[in-house]
Design a protein around this motif. Structure first.
Motif, PDB file in Angstrom:
ATOM      1  N   THR A  43      -0.624  40.584  13.348  1.00  0.00           N
ATOM      2  CA  THR A  43      -0.175  39.122  13.908  1.00  0.00           C
ATOM      3  C   THR A  43      -1.416  38.644  14.619  1.00  0.00           C
ATOM      4  N   ALA A  44      -1.592  37.432  14.582  1.00  0.00           N
ATOM      5  CA  ALA A  44      -2.439  36.563  15.291  1.00  0.00           C
ATOM      6  C   ALA A  44      -2.534  36.759  16.960  1.00  0.00           C
ATOM      7  N   GLN A  45      -3.505  36.923  17.654  1.00  0.00           N
ATOM      8  CA  GLN A  45      -3.573  37.245  18.936  1.00  0.00           C
ATOM      9  C   GLN A  45      -4.567  36.435  19.517  1.00  0.00           C
ATOM     10  N   ALA A  46      -5.418  35.741  18.502  1.00  0.00           N
ATOM     11  CA  ALA A  46      -6.842  35.073  19.046  1.00  0.00           C
ATOM     12  C   ALA A  46      -6.912  33.740  18.258  1.00  0.00           C
ATOM     13  N   SER A  47      -7.448  32.957  18.964  1.00  0.00           N
ATOM     14  CA  SER A  47      -7.927  31.445  18.065  1.00  0.00           C
ATOM     15  C   SER A  47      -9.372  31.401  18.381  1.00  0.00           C
ATOM     16  N   LEU A  48      -9.891  30.999  17.137  1.00  0.00           N
ATOM     17  CA  LEU A  48     -11.309  30.945  17.149  1.00  0.00           C
ATOM     18  C   LEU A  48     -11.783  29.322  16.923  1.00  0.00           C
ATOM     19  N   GLY A  49     -12.718  29.160  17.673  1.00  0.00           N
ATOM     20  CA  GLY A  49     -13.257  27.713  17.504  1.00  0.00           C
ATOM     21  C   GLY A  49     -14.727  27.634  17.827  1.00  0.00           C
ATOM     22  N   ALA A  50     -15.501  26.501  17.749  1.00  0.00           N
ATOM     23  CA  ALA A  50     -16.692  26.368  18.036  1.00  0.00           C
ATOM     24  C   ALA A  50     -16.979  25.304  18.890  1.00  0.00           C
ATOM     25  N   GLY A  51     -17.861  25.530  20.011  1.00  0.00           N
ATOM     26  CA  GLY A  51     -18.287  24.413  20.711  1.00  0.00           C
ATOM     27  C   GLY A  51     -19.750  24.125  20.236  1.00  0.00           C
ATOM     28  N   VAL A  52     -19.997  23.051  20.004  1.00  0.00           N
ATOM     29  CA  VAL A  52     -21.446  22.577  19.416  1.00  0.00           C
ATOM     30  C   VAL A  52     -22.195  21.958  20.266  1.00  0.00           C
ATOM     31  N   VAL A  53     -23.360  22.322  20.608  1.00  0.00           N
ATOM     32  CA  VAL A  53     -24.460  21.765  21.538  1.00  0.00           C
ATOM     33  C   VAL A  53     -25.557  21.257  20.428  1.00  0.00           C
ATOM     34  N   VAL A  54     -25.499  19.786  20.895  1.00  0.00           N
ATOM     35  CA  VAL A  54     -26.546  19.201  19.943  1.00  0.00           C
ATOM     36  C   VAL A  54     -27.379  18.155  21.174  1.00  0.00           C
ATOM     37  N   THR A  55     -28.635  18.268  20.769  1.00  0.00           N
ATOM     38  CA  THR A  55     -29.401  17.450  21.646  1.00  0.00           C
ATOM     39  C   THR A  55     -30.429  16.498  20.854  1.00  0.00           C
ATOM     40  N   ASP A  56     -30.512  15.356  21.428  1.00  0.00           N
ATOM     41  CA  ASP A  56     -31.423  14.299  20.928  1.00  0.00           C
ATOM     42  C   ASP A  56     -32.860  14.550  21.302  1.00  0.00           C
ATOM     43  N   GLU A  57     -33.799  13.888  20.733  1.00  0.00           N
ATOM     44  CA  GLU A  57     -35.193  14.020  20.917  1.00  0.00           C
ATOM     45  C   GLU A  57     -35.753  14.023  22.333  1.00  0.00           C
ATOM     46  N   ALA A  58     -34.722  13.374  23.134  1.00  0.00           N
ATOM     47  CA  ALA A  58     -35.283  13.483  24.592  1.00  0.00           C
ATOM     48  C   ALA A  58     -34.547  14.591  25.596  1.00  0.00           C
ATOM     49  N   GLY A  59     -33.988  15.429  24.628  1.00  0.00           N
ATOM     50  CA  GLY A  59     -33.409  16.617  25.419  1.00  0.00           C
ATOM     51  C   GLY A  59     -32.023  16.357  25.864  1.00  0.00           C
ATOM     52  N   ARG A  60     -31.346  15.426  25.710  1.00  0.00           N
ATOM     53  CA  ARG A  60     -29.843  14.941  26.261  1.00  0.00           C
ATOM     54  C   ARG A  60     -29.047  15.378  25.278  1.00  0.00           C
ATOM     55  N   VAL A  61     -27.844  15.971  25.988  1.00  0.00           N
ATOM     56  CA  VAL A  61     -26.842  16.606  25.083  1.00  0.00           C
ATOM     57  C   VAL A  61     -25.646  15.804  24.657  1.00  0.00           C
ATOM     58  N   LEU A  62     -25.092  15.783  23.596  1.00  0.00           N
ATOM     59  CA  LEU A  62     -23.992  14.874  23.299  1.00  0.00           C
ATOM     60  C   LEU A  62     -22.674  15.291  23.817  1.00  0.00           C
ATOM     61  N   LEU A  63     -22.026  14.343  24.597  1.00  0.00           N
ATOM     62  CA  LEU A  63     -20.769  14.552  25.196  1.00  0.00           C
ATOM     63  C   LEU A  63     -19.667  13.468  24.843  1.00  0.00           C
ATOM     64  N   GLY A  64     -18.647  13.980  24.509  1.00  0.00           N
ATOM     65  CA  GLY A  64     -17.286  12.957  24.243  1.00  0.00           C
ATOM     66  C   GLY A  64     -16.345  12.771  25.243  1.00  0.00           C
ATOM     67  N   LEU A  65     -15.870  11.662  25.498  1.00  0.00           N
ATOM     68  CA  LEU A  65     -15.076  11.380  26.678  1.00  0.00           C
ATOM     69  C   LEU A  65     -13.457  11.504  26.015  1.00  0.00           C
ATOM     70  N   HIS A  66     -12.910  12.547  26.411  1.00  0.00           N
ATOM     71  CA  HIS A  66     -11.287  12.748  25.868  1.00  0.00           C
ATOM     72  C   HIS A  66     -10.348  11.860  26.712  1.00  0.00           C
ATOM     73  N   PRO A  67      -9.400  11.168  25.984  1.00  0.00           N
ATOM     74  CA  PRO A  67      -8.596  10.400  26.486  1.00  0.00           C
ATOM     75  C   PRO A  67      -7.968  10.873  27.831  1.00  0.00           C
ATOM     76  N   GLY A  68      -7.949  12.170  28.239  1.00  0.00           N
ATOM     77  CA  GLY A  68      -7.552  12.808  29.305  1.00  0.00           C
ATOM     78  C   GLY A  68      -8.371  12.495  30.700  1.00  0.00           C
ATOM     79  N   GLY A  69      -9.729  12.231  30.455  1.00  0.00           N
ATOM     80  CA  GLY A  69     -10.695  11.750  31.391  1.00  0.00           C
ATOM     81  C   GLY A  69     -11.685  12.751  31.484  1.00  0.00           C
ATOM     82  N   THR A  70     -11.627  14.066  30.526  1.00  0.00           N
ATOM     83  CA  THR A  70     -12.561  15.202  30.682  1.00  0.00           C
ATOM     84  C   THR A  70     -13.737  14.683  29.608  1.00  0.00           C
ATOM     85  N   TRP A  71     -14.968  15.387  29.664  1.00  0.00           N
ATOM     86  CA  TRP A  71     -16.000  15.358  28.947  1.00  0.00           C
ATOM     87  C   TRP A  71     -16.072  16.587  28.201  1.00  0.00           C
ATOM     88  N   GLU A  72     -16.639  16.412  26.752  1.00  0.00           N
ATOM     89  CA  GLU A  72     -16.609  17.837  26.104  1.00  0.00           C
ATOM     90  C   GLU A  72     -17.649  17.431  24.880  1.00  0.00           C
TER      91      GLU A  72
END
Length: 164
Positions: free
Chosen positions: A17-46
């Motif tokens: 029986t499943a006891q875990a959930s597996l996901g991936a958090g993806v770190v991607v950067t541009d040529e300036a070294g900035r990281v890509l973040l998205g604004l969730h409708p709830g107000g957090t960045w991810e």
């Protein structure tokens, strides 16, 4: 020892029986070294990311989720898993495992592909990270760059060590 004329004992091939959930958090950067973040409708960045489908590698899931959420395209060979985070955010019965994946190369320009999940994508300088970071994304960033001024959260953190 089992006689040669007897079949091997039956093993249950079904997972427990499943006891875990597996996901991936993806770190991607541009040529300036900035990281890509998205604004969730709830107000957090991810970070981009999401669940790993059955039979899918973490690297493939990271590339797929990146494309599905941002329209950026990355080859699976350009994705490196650098760590695993474990926590139990909403249940004592399910452990969330988040694989921290870094994308080394990609093509395209980020665009909102799932407007119900992300309002906009922004390249963000590491010295300007928002305070309102989604906790797993914050801890993924901290796994990637431990020196970032991000508050530690109740996660178990495992660095991936390559032995090639």
């Amino acid at each position: 020892m089992r006689p040669a004329d007897q079949p091997p004992p039956h093993r249950n091939a079904q997972p427990p029986t499943a006891q875990a959930s597996l996901g991936a958090g993806v770190v991607v950067t541009d040529e300036a070294g900035r990281v890509l973040l998205g604004l969730h409708p709830g107000g957090t960045w991810e970070l981009p990311g999401g669940k790993v489908d059955p039979g899918e590698s973490i690297e493939r899931a990271a590339a797929r989720e990146l494309a599905e959420e941002t329209t950026l395209l990355a080859d699976v060979a350009d994705v490196e898993v650098i760590g695993i985070l474990l926590d139990s955010p909403a249940s004592t019965e399910v452990t969330r495992l988040t694989a921290v994946a870094v994308v080394r190369a990609f093509s395209g320009t980020p665009a909102v592909a799932e407007p119900d999940k992300i309002l906009r994508w922004e390249w963000t300088a590491l010295d300007r990270l928002p305070r309102e970071l989604y906790t797993p994304s914050a801890q993924a960033l901290r796994t990637w760059r431990p020196e970032l001024p991000i508050e530690e959260a109740p996660f178990h953190r495992y660095q991936v060590v390559r032995t090639r």
